[in-house]
Write a protein that holds these residues in place. Structure first.
Motif: not given
Length: 368
Positions: A337-341
């Motif tokens: 859900v939390v993308m590094p970008k």
């Protein structure tokens, strides 16, 4: 050992590991196995291991731990300054990584993490758990459906009247990178950008303050030593997006105000608005939608969307949802859900706020 399970190692066995990561991972015993603990103090890691996985390997050096071929996934629960070196080492060693927020102490370090994840093909996520609150998930659904229309004005709230964390390293700028802006402001900003689904930033203007260092007697965590308070106690920013949308960000551990809100957002769109707020009368958090209907202004309050604590009356906690989706993302090879970008852009904005506060000038956000 069950080869069908993901084998997890924990770096850092302090409060965030003990209160969030380890209890949630323990509930996923059908999918994961805790196999290693790492920390500076052997007594602390041994205590965590005794409670959750007595047979686990114990390390006092993370560089030794990342070499352990018996580990598939590493969770990093350490002070901010250590996030990037630990995450990069773990990714390079072939491990998937969940790292506590914020992504890193500055944008350069966060970019190292992003590049390492892309280079190795391993999954990386940042632990912005407030996305997994019930009110956040409901509001995200509403935004995706278009209930608010185009969201062009937002406010990211992370304000405590008094709530200076006097334990650990929170007031140590060298280890943390800053005060409430990087500590709790990061949650409010992440939530707001995610709900708007807008990461295209044009410019950032910010100010920081440290004016209340002597007003330490009413702090619920106990008084702090004024001379130790070497980070900001509050920060405020105006963020302009490339499409003309604007975000006002407020973050404070100490502010003389009655409007306390933490990890909350206010969204104003062309079709309606939504506001996360604290109800002082009931002492609960609320999610309220607003707009027009039949020629009148209306408000719709959701009764069941509340709570930002880790421990909730429900059987499934926020941490359970957060860690559960992360483990599933690895097992099913899907995006977390939390993308590094996304987390990288949060760090870039935080850094720009600090830079603007220091120089007294707006910071234009260049293409990376």
């Amino acid at each position: 050992m069950d080869m069908g399970k993901l084998r997890v190692g924990i770096i850092g066995c302090g409060a965030i590991a003990l209160e969030k990561h380890l209890p949630a991972l323990a509930k996923l015993s059908d999918k994961v196995e805790l196999v290693a603990f790492c920390g500076r103090h052997e007594e602390t890691i041994r205590k965590a291991a005794d409670e959750y996985a007595p047979q686990a390997a114990l390390y006092t050096d993370y560089l030794d731990m990342v070499k352990d071929a018996n580990i598939d996934v590493i969770h990093i629960c350490t002070p901010n300054v250590h996030h990037a070196p630990m995450a990069v080492a773990a990714l390079e060693a072939g491990k998937h990584v969940m790292c506590e927020k914020p992504m890193a102490i500055n944008a350069h370090e966060a970019k190292r993490m992003l590049d390492a994840a892309e280079r190795t093909g391993k999954k990386l996520t940042i632990a912005y758990q407030n996305r997994f609150r019930k009110d956040s998930l409901l509001l995200k659904d509403a935004c995706v459906r278009g209930d608010l229309g185009e969201i062009y004005v937002a406010k990211a709230h992370a304000v405590r009247r008094r709530g200076v964390p006097t334990w650990g390293v929170f007031m140590d700028k060298n280890l943390q990178g800053g005060g409430p802006l990087i500590d709790i402001g990061t949650h409010a900003l992440d939530l707001t950008l995610w709900l708007m689904d807008n990461y295209e930033v044009e410019s950032v203007t910010g100010v920081t303050h440290n004016k209340l260092r002597e007003q330490n007697e009413a702090n619920p965590f106990g008084p702090w030593e004024p001379e130790d308070f070497n980070v900001e106690e509050s920060a405020f920013a105006f963020i302009k997006m490339k499409n003309g949308a604007t975000i006002y960000l407020e973050a404070a551990w100490a502010l003389n105000t009655l409007d306390e809100r933490e990890a909350m957002t206010t969204l104003s769109g062309t079709r309606g608005g939504a506001e996360m707020r604290r109800n002082a009368l009931t002492n609960t958090d609320e999610l309220v939608f607003n707009g027009e209907m039949f020629g009148n202004l209306v408000e719709t309050k959701l009764q069941t969307a509340a709570g930002i604590a880790y421990i909730s009356p429900e059987e499934e906690t926020i941490a359970d949802r957060e860690i559960g989706q992360w483990i599933d993302a690895i097992m099913l090879d899907t995006d977390p859900v939390v993308m590094p970008k996304q987390a990288y852009m949060v760090t870039r904005i935080l850094e720009a706020i600090y830079e603007s506060a220091e120089t007294g000038k707006s910071v234009e956000m260049m293409e990376d």
